[in-house]
Structure formats: structure tokens, C-alpha cells
Design a protein around this motif. Structure first.
Motif, PDB file in Angstrom:
ATOM      1  N   ALA A 180       0.855  -1.185   0.000  1.00  0.00           N
ATOM      2  CA  ALA A 180       0.000   0.000   0.000  1.00  0.00           C
ATOM      3  C   ALA A 180       0.890   1.233   0.000  1.00  0.00           C
ATOM      4  O   ALA A 180       2.052   1.160   0.406  1.00  0.00           O
ATOM      5  CB  ALA A 180      -0.910  -0.004   1.226  1.00  0.00           C
ATOM      6  N   PRO A 181       0.359   2.362  -0.432  1.00  0.00           N
ATOM      7  CA  PRO A 181       1.136   3.606  -0.378  1.00  0.00           C
ATOM      8  C   PRO A 181       1.533   3.924   1.067  1.00  0.00           C
ATOM      9  O   PRO A 181       0.848   3.536   2.015  1.00  0.00           O
ATOM     10  CB  PRO A 181       0.162   4.664  -0.912  1.00  0.00           C
ATOM     11  N   LYS A 182       2.639   4.634   1.216  1.00  0.00           N
ATOM     12  CA  LYS A 182       3.141   4.967   2.548  1.00  0.00           C
ATOM     13  C   LYS A 182       2.169   5.816   3.356  1.00  0.00           C
ATOM     14  O   LYS A 182       2.200   5.796   4.579  1.00  0.00           O
ATOM     15  CB  LYS A 182       4.487   5.670   2.446  1.00  0.00           C
ATOM     16  N   ASN A 183       1.304   6.562   2.682  1.00  0.00           N
ATOM     17  CA  ASN A 183       0.365   7.420   3.411  1.00  0.00           C
ATOM     18  C   ASN A 183      -0.839   6.644   3.964  1.00  0.00           C
ATOM     19  O   ASN A 183      -1.650   7.203   4.686  1.00  0.00           O
ATOM     20  CB  ASN A 183      -0.113   8.573   2.538  1.00  0.00           C
ATOM     21  N   VAL A 184      -0.954   5.358   3.647  1.00  0.00           N
ATOM     22  CA  VAL A 184      -2.044   4.528   4.159  1.00  0.00           C
ATOM     23  C   VAL A 184      -1.566   3.835   5.428  1.00  0.00           C
ATOM     24  O   VAL A 184      -0.602   3.079   5.407  1.00  0.00           O
ATOM     25  CB  VAL A 184      -2.486   3.468   3.120  1.00  0.00           C
ATOM     26  N   GLU A 185      -2.230   4.133   6.550  1.00  0.00           N
ATOM     27  CA  GLU A 185      -1.869   3.489   7.808  1.00  0.00           C
ATOM     28  C   GLU A 185      -2.454   2.087   7.842  1.00  0.00           C
ATOM     29  O   GLU A 185      -3.625   1.882   7.510  1.00  0.00           O
ATOM     30  CB  GLU A 185      -2.399   4.299   8.987  1.00  0.00           C
ATOM     31  N   ILE A 186      -1.627   1.124   8.256  1.00  0.00           N
ATOM     32  CA  ILE A 186      -2.060  -0.267   8.355  1.00  0.00           C
ATOM     33  C   ILE A 186      -1.725  -0.751   9.756  1.00  0.00           C
ATOM     34  O   ILE A 186      -0.570  -0.675  10.175  1.00  0.00           O
ATOM     35  CB  ILE A 186      -1.353  -1.144   7.300  1.00  0.00           C
ATOM     36  N   HIS A 187      -2.742  -1.210  10.482  1.00  0.00           N
ATOM     37  CA  HIS A 187      -2.560  -1.695  11.847  1.00  0.00           C
ATOM     38  C   HIS A 187      -3.375  -2.961  12.045  1.00  0.00           C
ATOM     39  O   HIS A 187      -4.416  -3.145  11.403  1.00  0.00           O
ATOM     40  CB  HIS A 187      -3.057  -0.672  12.872  1.00  0.00           C
ATOM     41  N   ARG A 188      -2.913  -3.810  12.977  1.00  0.00           N
ATOM     42  CA  ARG A 188      -3.779  -4.888  13.435  1.00  0.00           C
ATOM     43  C   ARG A 188      -4.959  -4.227  14.145  1.00  0.00           C
ATOM     44  O   ARG A 188      -4.837  -3.145  14.709  1.00  0.00           O
ATOM     45  CB  ARG A 188      -3.030  -5.801  14.413  1.00  0.00           C
ATOM     46  N   LYS A 189      -6.103  -4.875  14.126  1.00  0.00           N
ATOM     47  CA  LYS A 189      -7.323  -4.286  14.685  1.00  0.00           C
ATOM     48  C   LYS A 189      -7.144  -3.884  16.144  1.00  0.00           C
ATOM     49  O   LYS A 189      -7.542  -2.788  16.554  1.00  0.00           O
ATOM     50  CB  LYS A 189      -8.492  -5.277  14.540  1.00  0.00           C
ATOM     51  N   GLU A 190      -6.516  -4.763  16.964  1.00  0.00           N
ATOM     52  CA  GLU A 190      -6.369  -4.441  18.388  1.00  0.00           C
ATOM     53  C   GLU A 190      -5.449  -3.239  18.592  1.00  0.00           C
ATOM     54  O   GLU A 190      -5.653  -2.436  19.506  1.00  0.00           O
ATOM     55  CB  GLU A 190      -5.875  -5.655  19.190  1.00  0.00           C
ATOM     56  N   VAL A 191      -4.455  -3.067  17.739  1.00  0.00           N
ATOM     57  CA  VAL A 191      -3.573  -1.899  17.820  1.00  0.00           C
ATOM     58  C   VAL A 191      -4.337  -0.646  17.405  1.00  0.00           C
ATOM     59  O   VAL A 191      -4.240   0.400  18.057  1.00  0.00           O
ATOM     60  CB  VAL A 191      -2.314  -2.103  16.946  1.00  0.00           C
ATOM     61  N   LEU A 246      -7.539  -0.080  17.629  1.00  0.00           N
ATOM     62  CA  LEU A 246      -8.477   0.277  18.695  1.00  0.00           C
ATOM     63  C   LEU A 246      -7.752   0.924  19.875  1.00  0.00           C
ATOM     64  O   LEU A 246      -8.265   1.872  20.479  1.00  0.00           O
ATOM     65  CB  LEU A 246      -9.262  -0.949  19.150  1.00  0.00           C
ATOM     66  N   ALA A 247      -6.559   0.428  20.198  1.00  0.00           N
ATOM     67  CA  ALA A 247      -5.781   1.020  21.289  1.00  0.00           C
ATOM     68  C   ALA A 247      -5.367   2.451  20.937  1.00  0.00           C
ATOM     69  O   ALA A 247      -5.415   3.348  21.792  1.00  0.00           O
ATOM     70  CB  ALA A 247      -4.550   0.166  21.583  1.00  0.00           C
ATOM     71  N   ILE A 248      -4.984   2.684  19.705  1.00  0.00           N
ATOM     72  CA  ILE A 248      -4.617   4.030  19.253  1.00  0.00           C
ATOM     73  C   ILE A 248      -5.827   4.961  19.363  1.00  0.00           C
ATOM     74  O   ILE A 248      -5.720   6.089  19.847  1.00  0.00           O
ATOM     75  CB  ILE A 248      -4.084   4.005  17.807  1.00  0.00           C
ATOM     76  N   GLN A 249      -6.981   4.484  18.925  1.00  0.00           N
ATOM     77  CA  GLN A 249      -8.199   5.297  18.998  1.00  0.00           C
ATOM     78  C   GLN A 249      -8.534   5.644  20.451  1.00  0.00           C
ATOM     79  O   GLN A 249      -8.913   6.778  20.755  1.00  0.00           O
ATOM     80  CB  GLN A 249      -9.382   4.564  18.344  1.00  0.00           C
ATOM     81  N   GLU A 250      -8.384   4.689  21.353  1.00  0.00           N
ATOM     82  CA  GLU A 250      -8.666   4.932  22.771  1.00  0.00           C
ATOM     83  C   GLU A 250      -7.694   5.956  23.351  1.00  0.00           C
ATOM     84  O   GLU A 250      -8.101   6.861  24.081  1.00  0.00           O
ATOM     85  CB  GLU A 250      -8.590   3.615  23.554  1.00  0.00           C
ATOM     86  N   GLU A 251      -6.408   5.824  23.021  1.00  0.00           N
ATOM     87  CA  GLU A 251      -5.418   6.791  23.507  1.00  0.00           C
ATOM     88  C   GLU A 251      -5.704   8.187  22.969  1.00  0.00           C
ATOM     89  O   GLU A 251      -5.580   9.173  23.697  1.00  0.00           O
ATOM     90  CB  GLU A 251      -4.008   6.350  23.119  1.00  0.00           C
TER      91      GLU A 251
END
Length: 76
Positions: free
Chosen positions: A36-47, A49-54
Motif C-alpha cells: 500500500a502507499p506509505k500514506n495509508v496506515e495499516i494496523h492490526r485491529k487491536e492496535v 483500537l488502542a490508538i483510537q482509545e489513547e
């Protein structure tokens, strides 16, 4: 939800820029590769969700500090 079946070394294309490829299958574990392009963030779902909570907690903390600061300014 779209459900697709893929075999080893087969891929899924998302739009023009994202490719998901099956790299290996070992029992119940599957390894995938994502191009994917570098500007597309790719995370495991649990990560993700943790980022969103923080981020949510950071916004709440910032708003609390701004409210306290505003109250102090009004009381002067």
C-alpha cells in the motif's frame, strides 16, 4: 462483509493502490503481505483500537486542561 477464498500466493486488490497477498498458511495461522502507499496506515485491529482509545483520552485530557485554564482566567 465480503468473504473471499484465496490460496497461497494469490492476492486481493483493493482499489488501484492496495494489494493483499497470502504469503503462507500454517495450520490456523495465515501470513499476509500488504502493499500500500506509505500514506495509508495499516494496523492490526487491536492496535488500531488502542490508538483510537489513547487519542480519545488525550482529547479528554486536553479539554479538561483548557477548561481549567479558562476558569482560572475568568477568576482573575
Amino acid at each position: 462483509m465480503l468473504v473471499l477464498t484465496r490460496k497461497l500466493n494469490q492476492a486481493i486488490q483493493i482499489g488501484d493502490d492496495i494489494e493483499i497477498k497470502i504469503l503462507s498458511v500454517d495450520g490456523e495461522q495465515i501470513k499476509i503481505g500488504i502493499n500500500a502507499p506509505k500514506n495509508v496506515e495499516i494496523h492490526r485491529k487491536e492496535v488500531y483500537l488502542a490508538i483510537q482509545e489513547e487519542n480519545s483520552q488525550a482529547i479528554d485530557t486536553t479539554m479538561d486542561l483548557l477548561t481549567k485554564f479558562s476558569d482560572q482566567l475568568k477568576n482573575k
